[in-house]
Design a protein around this motif. Structure first.
Motif, PDB file in Angstrom:
ATOM      1  N   ARG A 142       0.825  -1.202   0.000  1.00  0.00           N
ATOM      2  CA  ARG A 142       0.000   0.000   0.000  1.00  0.00           C
ATOM      3  C   ARG A 142       0.859   1.252   0.000  1.00  0.00           C
ATOM      4  O   ARG A 142       1.980   1.240   0.478  1.00  0.00           O
ATOM      5  N   LEU A 143       0.273   2.346  -0.480  1.00  0.00           N
ATOM      6  CA  LEU A 143       0.975   3.624  -0.552  1.00  0.00           C
ATOM      7  C   LEU A 143       0.102   4.657   0.158  1.00  0.00           C
ATOM      8  O   LEU A 143      -1.116   4.730  -0.089  1.00  0.00           O
ATOM      9  N   TYR A 144       0.730   5.428   1.032  1.00  0.00           N
ATOM     10  CA  TYR A 144       0.004   6.421   1.829  1.00  0.00           C
ATOM     11  C   TYR A 144       0.527   7.818   1.544  1.00  0.00           C
ATOM     12  O   TYR A 144       1.718   7.997   1.276  1.00  0.00           O
ATOM     13  N   TRP A 145      -0.354   8.780   1.649  1.00  0.00           N
ATOM     14  CA  TRP A 145       0.043  10.189   1.649  1.00  0.00           C
ATOM     15  C   TRP A 145      -0.449  10.824   2.951  1.00  0.00           C
ATOM     16  O   TRP A 145      -1.600  10.613   3.365  1.00  0.00           O
ATOM     17  N   TYR A 146       0.465  11.609   3.567  1.00  0.00           N
ATOM     18  CA  TYR A 146       0.161  12.296   4.812  1.00  0.00           C
ATOM     19  C   TYR A 146       0.473  13.773   4.666  1.00  0.00           C
ATOM     20  O   TYR A 146       1.336  14.164   3.884  1.00  0.00           O
ATOM     21  N   ARG A 147      -0.191  14.540   5.483  1.00  0.00           N
ATOM     22  CA  ARG A 147       0.108  15.965   5.582  1.00  0.00           C
ATOM     23  C   ARG A 147       0.569  16.254   7.006  1.00  0.00           C
ATOM     24  O   ARG A 147       0.006  15.728   7.979  1.00  0.00           O
ATOM     25  N   GLN A 148       1.592  17.113   7.133  1.00  0.00           N
ATOM     26  CA  GLN A 148       2.047  17.532   8.449  1.00  0.00           C
ATOM     27  C   GLN A 148       2.189  19.050   8.467  1.00  0.00           C
ATOM     28  O   GLN A 148       2.976  19.610   7.704  1.00  0.00           O
ATOM     29  N   ASP A 149       1.448  19.699   9.343  1.00  0.00           N
ATOM     30  CA  ASP A 149       1.597  21.132   9.560  1.00  0.00           C
ATOM     31  C   ASP A 149       2.702  21.354  10.582  1.00  0.00           C
ATOM     32  O   ASP A 149       2.982  20.465  11.404  1.00  0.00           O
ATOM     33  N   PRO A 150       3.353  22.518  10.562  1.00  0.00           N
ATOM     34  CA  PRO A 150       4.484  22.766  11.468  1.00  0.00           C
ATOM     35  C   PRO A 150       4.113  22.516  12.922  1.00  0.00           C
ATOM     36  O   PRO A 150       3.107  23.021  13.419  1.00  0.00           O
ATOM     37  N   GLY A 151       4.933  21.736  13.589  1.00  0.00           N
ATOM     38  CA  GLY A 151       4.719  21.457  15.006  1.00  0.00           C
ATOM     39  C   GLY A 151       3.552  20.536  15.300  1.00  0.00           C
ATOM     40  O   GLY A 151       3.182  20.364  16.467  1.00  0.00           O
ATOM     41  N   LYS A 152       2.986  19.944  14.270  1.00  0.00           N
ATOM     42  CA  LYS A 152       1.798  19.092  14.455  1.00  0.00           C
ATOM     43  C   LYS A 152       2.094  17.648  14.085  1.00  0.00           C
ATOM     44  O   LYS A 152       3.187  17.307  13.621  1.00  0.00           O
ATOM     45  N   SER A 153       1.091  16.831  14.286  1.00  0.00           N
ATOM     46  CA  SER A 153       1.202  15.415  13.967  1.00  0.00           C
ATOM     47  C   SER A 153       0.922  15.181  12.479  1.00  0.00           C
ATOM     48  O   SER A 153       0.719  16.123  11.716  1.00  0.00           O
ATOM     49  N   LEU A 154       0.910  13.918  12.101  1.00  0.00           N
ATOM     50  CA  LEU A 154       0.639  13.564  10.707  1.00  0.00           C
ATOM     51  C   LEU A 154      -0.842  13.265  10.531  1.00  0.00           C
ATOM     52  O   LEU A 154      -1.451  12.538  11.319  1.00  0.00           O
ATOM     53  N   GLU A 155      -1.380  13.794   9.449  1.00  0.00           N
ATOM     54  CA  GLU A 155      -2.787  13.599   9.120  1.00  0.00           C
ATOM     55  C   GLU A 155      -2.848  12.755   7.846  1.00  0.00           C
ATOM     56  O   GLU A 155      -2.213  13.092   6.838  1.00  0.00           O
ATOM     57  N   SER A 156      -3.594  11.671   7.896  1.00  0.00           N
ATOM     58  CA  SER A 156      -3.715  10.806   6.731  1.00  0.00           C
ATOM     59  C   SER A 156      -4.554  11.482   5.652  1.00  0.00           C
ATOM     60  O   SER A 156      -5.643  11.995   5.924  1.00  0.00           O
ATOM     61  N   LEU A 157      -4.036  11.483   4.418  1.00  0.00           N
ATOM     62  CA  LEU A 157      -4.768  12.054   3.290  1.00  0.00           C
ATOM     63  C   LEU A 157      -5.375  10.961   2.414  1.00  0.00           C
ATOM     64  O   LEU A 157      -6.553  10.979   2.099  1.00  0.00           O
ATOM     65  N   PHE A 158      -4.509  10.043   1.956  1.00  0.00           N
ATOM     66  CA  PHE A 158      -4.955   9.008   1.030  1.00  0.00           C
ATOM     67  C   PHE A 158      -4.259   7.688   1.342  1.00  0.00           C
ATOM     68  O   PHE A 158      -3.120   7.668   1.789  1.00  0.00           O
ATOM     69  N   VAL A 159      -4.974   6.592   1.054  1.00  0.00           N
ATOM     70  CA  VAL A 159      -4.384   5.259   1.045  1.00  0.00           C
ATOM     71  C   VAL A 159      -4.693   4.661  -0.319  1.00  0.00           C
ATOM     72  O   VAL A 159      -5.850   4.590  -0.727  1.00  0.00           O
ATOM     73  N   LEU A 160      -3.656   4.239  -1.014  1.00  0.00           N
ATOM     74  CA  LEU A 160      -3.815   3.680  -2.357  1.00  0.00           C
ATOM     75  C   LEU A 160      -3.407   2.219  -2.329  1.00  0.00           C
ATOM     76  O   LEU A 160      -2.308   1.883  -1.879  1.00  0.00           O
TER      77      LEU A 160
END
Lengths: 110, 117
Positions: free
Chosen positions: A31-49
């Protein structure tokens, strides 16, 4: 060890423009994942392919997967400032071993 | 709230000290992880536990010792802290594996910023 390469590492773009982030990986993966991380924050899941040819879209972001080329792309359409963040791709191996790319720091200028 | 939580959020300590970071998830997940994010934002998996059993142990110095008292908790103990241990440590969890078609997402905690002086 599975290697995951993202490019570009830094991306500065104007609002309203389109751009693509690339994620290459070295070994067949589940599987392939995309995450977003804002400065000083945790990782937020965007997509799972999961499969070859998979395409997912959420707002101005669209992710795709080509398992034969071992390539995933994250396409940004008509960027807005709120999309400024660091974006990571990650590849899963043996279902629970995750390898992350180096991240792409996106700065969208008004 | 259902989530992955970590304590403390910030940890400043001196070289040579021993410290622990705690992680708890109330999502009912079976698998928990520790990741290290260095100053260049690179994320690397350190450990993974499944049902309290260690299943992934990457090339991490043996000064780092994870402990999982139960499925909902995975703590990280670090002995003899070094300057190079300064980083953000993320805990994550994921649900039971039920097949290759499942999305199998990871849920990340807020992170613990460790600064070793």
């Amino acid at each position: 060890e599975l290697k995951v390469e993202q490019n570009p590492l830094f991306l500065s773009m104007q609002e309203g423009k389109n751009y693509t982030i690339y994620c290459n990986y070295s070994t067949t993966s589940d599987r392939l994942y995309w995450y977003r991380q804002d400065p000083g924050k945790s990782l937020e899941s965007l997509f799972v392919l999961l499969s070859n040819g998979a395409v997912k879209q959420e707002g101005r972001l669209m992710a795709s997967l080509d398992t034969k080329a071992r390539l995933s792309t994250l396409h940004i359409t008509a960027a807005v400032h709120d999309l400024s963040a660091t974006y990571f791709c990650a590849v899963a191996y043996n279902f629970n071993k995750f390898y992350f790319g180096s991240g792409t720091k996106l700065n969208v200028k008004p | 709230d259902t989530a992955v939580s970590q304590t403390p959020k910030y940890l400043v300590t001196q070289m040579g000290n021993d410290k622990s970071i705690k992680c708890e998830q109330n999502l009912g997940h079976d698998t928990m992880y520790w990741y290290k994010q260095d100053s260049k934002k690179f994320l690397k998996i350190m450990f993974s536990y499944n049902n309290k059993e260690l299943i992934i142990n990457e090339t991490v110095p043996n000064r780092f010792s994870p402990k999982s008292p139960d499925k909902a908790h995975l703590n990280l103990h670090i002995n003899s802290l070094e300057l190079g241990d300064s980083a953000v440590y993320f805990c994550a969890s994921s649900p039971p594996w039920t097949g290759s078609n499942v999305l199998y997402e990871q849920y990340f905690g807020p992170g613990t910023r460790l600064t070793v002086t």
